[in-house]
Design a protein around this motif. Structure first.
Motif, mmCIF file in Angstrom:
data_model
loop_
_atom_site.group_PDB
_atom_site.id
_atom_site.type_symbol
_atom_site.label_atom_id
_atom_site.label_comp_id
_atom_site.label_asym_id
_atom_site.label_seq_id
_atom_site.Cartn_x
_atom_site.Cartn_y
_atom_site.Cartn_z
ATOM 1 N N PRO A 271 57.567 38.365 29.722
ATOM 2 C CA PRO A 271 58.910 37.864 30.058
ATOM 3 C C PRO A 271 59.553 37.133 28.887
ATOM 4 O O PRO A 271 58.878 36.526 28.060
ATOM 5 C CB PRO A 271 58.650 36.908 31.231
ATOM 6 C CG PRO A 271 57.222 36.528 31.116
ATOM 7 C CD PRO A 271 56.524 37.711 30.524
ATOM 8 N N SER A 272 60.867 37.216 28.840
ATOM 9 C CA SER A 272 61.648 36.523 27.813
ATOM 10 C C SER A 272 62.573 35.539 28.507
ATOM 11 O O SER A 272 63.306 35.897 29.418
ATOM 12 C CB SER A 272 62.455 37.530 26.993
ATOM 13 O OG SER A 272 63.277 36.872 26.058
ATOM 14 N N SER A 273 62.504 34.266 28.081
ATOM 15 C CA SER A 273 63.316 33.240 28.731
ATOM 16 C C SER A 273 63.644 32.155 27.717
ATOM 17 O O SER A 273 63.583 32.383 26.503
ATOM 18 C CB SER A 273 62.552 32.670 29.940
ATOM 19 O OG SER A 273 63.386 31.797 30.683
ATOM 20 N N THR A 274 63.968 30.971 28.211
ATOM 21 C CA THR A 274 64.310 29.862 27.322
ATOM 22 C C THR A 274 63.065 29.390 26.585
ATOM 23 O O THR A 274 61.926 29.679 26.985
ATOM 24 C CB THR A 274 64.892 28.688 28.120
ATOM 25 O OG1 THR A 274 63.891 28.230 29.039
ATOM 26 C CG2 THR A 274 66.130 29.116 28.877
ATOM 27 N N THR A 277 60.788 27.351 28.937
ATOM 28 C CA THR A 277 60.036 28.155 29.904
ATOM 29 C C THR A 277 58.909 28.918 29.225
ATOM 30 O O THR A 277 57.771 28.941 29.710
ATOM 31 C CB THR A 277 60.981 29.145 30.621
ATOM 32 O OG1 THR A 277 61.997 28.414 31.307
ATOM 33 C CG2 THR A 277 60.210 30.002 31.615
ATOM 34 N N GLU A 278 59.211 29.520 28.079
ATOM 35 C CA GLU A 278 58.186 30.297 27.383
ATOM 36 C C GLU A 278 57.056 29.418 26.879
ATOM 37 O O GLU A 278 55.880 29.780 26.951
ATOM 38 C CB GLU A 278 58.810 31.081 26.225
ATOM 39 C CG GLU A 278 59.581 32.308 26.677
ATOM 40 C CD GLU A 278 59.748 33.312 25.543
ATOM 41 O OE1 GLU A 278 58.795 33.514 24.773
ATOM 42 O OE2 GLU A 278 60.841 33.880 25.427
ATOM 43 N N GLN A 307 59.583 40.354 35.954
ATOM 44 C CA GLN A 307 60.781 39.541 35.730
ATOM 45 C C GLN A 307 61.985 40.249 36.321
ATOM 46 O O GLN A 307 62.163 41.455 36.137
ATOM 47 C CB GLN A 307 60.983 39.305 34.229
ATOM 48 C CG GLN A 307 62.164 38.413 33.889
ATOM 49 C CD GLN A 307 62.239 38.119 32.396
ATOM 50 O OE1 GLN A 307 61.565 38.746 31.594
ATOM 51 N NE2 GLN A 307 63.074 37.158 32.010
ATOM 52 N N HIS A 311 63.968 35.451 38.815
ATOM 53 C CA HIS A 311 62.628 34.868 38.784
ATOM 54 C C HIS A 311 61.737 35.541 37.737
ATOM 55 O O HIS A 311 61.960 36.692 37.347
ATOM 56 C CB HIS A 311 61.941 34.993 40.162
ATOM 57 C CG HIS A 311 62.640 34.253 41.242
ATOM 58 N ND1 HIS A 311 63.553 34.861 42.088
ATOM 59 C CD2 HIS A 311 62.586 32.951 41.622
ATOM 60 C CE1 HIS A 311 64.025 33.972 42.946
ATOM 61 N NE2 HIS A 311 63.450 32.800 42.683
ATOM 62 N N ILE A 312 60.729 34.769 37.327
ATOM 63 C CA ILE A 312 59.643 35.275 36.485
ATOM 64 C C ILE A 312 58.354 35.116 37.276
ATOM 65 O O ILE A 312 58.065 34.038 37.804
ATOM 66 C CB ILE A 312 59.543 34.492 35.162
ATOM 67 C CG1 ILE A 312 60.777 34.737 34.302
ATOM 68 C CG2 ILE A 312 58.282 34.884 34.392
ATOM 69 C CD1 ILE A 312 60.819 33.866 33.051
ATOM 70 N N ASN A 361 64.214 32.129 36.530
ATOM 71 C CA ASN A 361 64.540 32.796 35.287
ATOM 72 C C ASN A 361 65.776 32.139 34.667
ATOM 73 O O ASN A 361 66.908 32.561 34.882
ATOM 74 C CB ASN A 361 64.794 34.292 35.541
ATOM 75 C CG ASN A 361 64.940 35.069 34.239
ATOM 76 O OD1 ASN A 361 64.721 34.534 33.161
ATOM 77 N ND2 ASN A 361 65.295 36.342 34.353
ATOM 78 N N THR A 363 68.597 30.983 32.103
ATOM 79 C CA THR A 363 69.344 31.708 31.059
ATOM 80 C C THR A 363 69.111 31.053 29.723
ATOM 81 O O THR A 363 68.830 29.866 29.622
ATOM 82 C CB THR A 363 70.822 31.714 31.394
ATOM 83 O OG1 THR A 363 71.295 30.351 31.516
ATOM 84 C CG2 THR A 363 71.111 32.458 32.684
ATOM 85 N N HIS A 364 69.271 31.813 28.635
ATOM 86 C CA HIS A 364 69.084 31.282 27.282
ATOM 87 C C HIS A 364 70.202 30.327 26.935
ATOM 88 O O HIS A 364 71.340 30.511 27.341
ATOM 89 C CB HIS A 364 69.056 32.444 26.280
ATOM 90 C CG HIS A 364 67.840 33.299 26.457
ATOM 91 N ND1 HIS A 364 66.651 33.043 25.813
ATOM 92 C CD2 HIS A 364 67.638 34.399 27.217
ATOM 93 C CE1 HIS A 364 65.758 33.957 26.154
ATOM 94 N NE2 HIS A 364 66.338 34.800 26.998
#
Length: 364
Positions: A271-274, A277-278, A307, A311-312, A361, A363-364
């Motif tokens: 998953p790709s997130s902020t 979060t990562e 994802q 949600h992740i 999930n 947002t960036h």
């Protein structure tokens, strides 16, 4: 005992230790002649009793260092010699002895040891008065073949140790370079600012001494602005150092499992997130996998990522159950990180251990 308790005293078994019992399947050749010894109960019983000290010597040798391997090898060799008058299946026992000779000693010493075993086999063939020389020739062929496997295994282990040392040296070098980079970045960020702070503080002091309060106030305001700007830059720099996305840390975590002989199956895209979060997901996975390495006997671990727009999802499961589980520091740490991100965290212990995490999930 707590499954995820960092203070739990659970022995970690390497892949090589787990396979120690597998190699004993070669003792099947020891039992074959016993099936054809009809009515020779004394010989059969003695042959089986001799296996007890032999197996003890096998595990002793398996866990010995080169300096102490001679003693279990002598014990195994003695058992093989004593058992030969009772069964020709001792060919299998001599092959184990040759394997450990090849594994522990230099090539020259190993070859001399193999020759001594070959001469011993011929001598036993004569003393026991075994008809023909099939015992000596078969025993020599099998023992030499298994002995050379021991030499190959010794070389494999040496290469593995050299590779590990090289990896450690690369890690140390990378750490040193990273430290230099951090020092250089901090110097570049703070060098000029600290010089400005020192000059403005000195100037403000002189202005105050000269009773020029307005000018002194201006210098102090500028000094405070520089300090706030410096603090902001340091926080941003440290944040960049701390953040490691899943793409960076996941391969290393997977490799740490595989290094212990654990099969790893990964499903779904990372998953790709902020950044927050990562980084928290990376720390959660690190904690979970480290506890898996320390406290479980899993042979297979599955990681599932999913994802969607909102949600992740992360699921980690292993092929063994967890008994008497209590929430130690590991699970508490994971729960706190999930709560920080307003996510949900649940786990099950049977029939297999599995933990499931759902995060918003962002947002960036």
């Amino acid at each position: 005992m707590s499954y995820f308790n960092n203070n739990a005293l659970t022995a970690e078994k390497s892949y090589e230790q787990k396979t120690a019992w597998v190699y004993l399947l070669n003792l099947g050749f020891y039992f074959v002649p016993l099936f054809f010894m009809q009515g020779q109960w004394l010989n059969i019983i003695v042959a089986l009793l001799i296996l007890v000290p032999f197996i003890f010597g096998y595990f002793w040798a398996y866990n010995s260092s080169t300096q102490k391997a001679l003693y279990p090898i002598i014990l195994m060799l003695t058992c093989a010699i004593v058992a030969t008058p009772f069964t020709s299946g001792t060919i299998s026992l001599f092959s184990f002895v040759c394997f450990f000779i090849g594994f522990f000693y230099t090539l020259r010493t190993a070859i001399l040891g193999f020759l001594a075993i070959c001469l011993l086999l011929f001598a036993l063939n004569q003393v026991v008065n075994i008809e023909g020389y099939y015992f000596a020739f078969y025993g020599m062929g099998i023992s030499l073949g298994v002995g050379f496997f021991g030499i190959i295994e010794q070389n494999r282990q040496r290469i593995k140790r050299q590779h590990k040392r090289s990896q450690d040296e690369i890690t140390q070098l990378a750490t040193a370079l990273e430290r230099e980079r951090i020092a250089r970045d901090l110097h570049d960020i703070m060098g000029h600012n600290l010089s400005s702070i020192a000059l403005k503080a000195e100037l403000a002091g002189k202005l105050l001494h000269a009773n020029q309060l307005d000018l002194a106030q201006t210098q102090l305001s500028q000094l405070a602005e520089i300090a706030r700007d410096s603090l902001s830059q340091i926080r941003q720099t440290v944040s960049n150092y701390k953040h490691k996305g899943l793409q960076a840390c996941l391969p290393k975590l997977i490799q740490s499992l595989r290094d212990q002989g654990i099969e790893v199956n990964v499903e779904g895209d990372t998953p790709s997130s902020t950044d927050l979060t990562e980084s928290q997901l990376a720390l959660i996975l690190t904690e979970a996998i480290n506890n898996c390495l320390k406290h479980s006997h899993a042979e297979k671990v599955s990681l599932i990522f999913a994802q969607d727009e909102h949600h992740i999802h992360l699921s980690l499961s292993q092929n063994t159950a967890a008994k008497e589980i209590t929430e130690g520091n590991g699970l508490k740490g994971i729960r706190e990180r999930v709560d920080l991100l307003n996510g949900t965290f649940e786990y099950q212990t049977t029939p297999v251990f599995q933990l499931n995490i759902t995060l918003p999930n962002a947002t960036h």
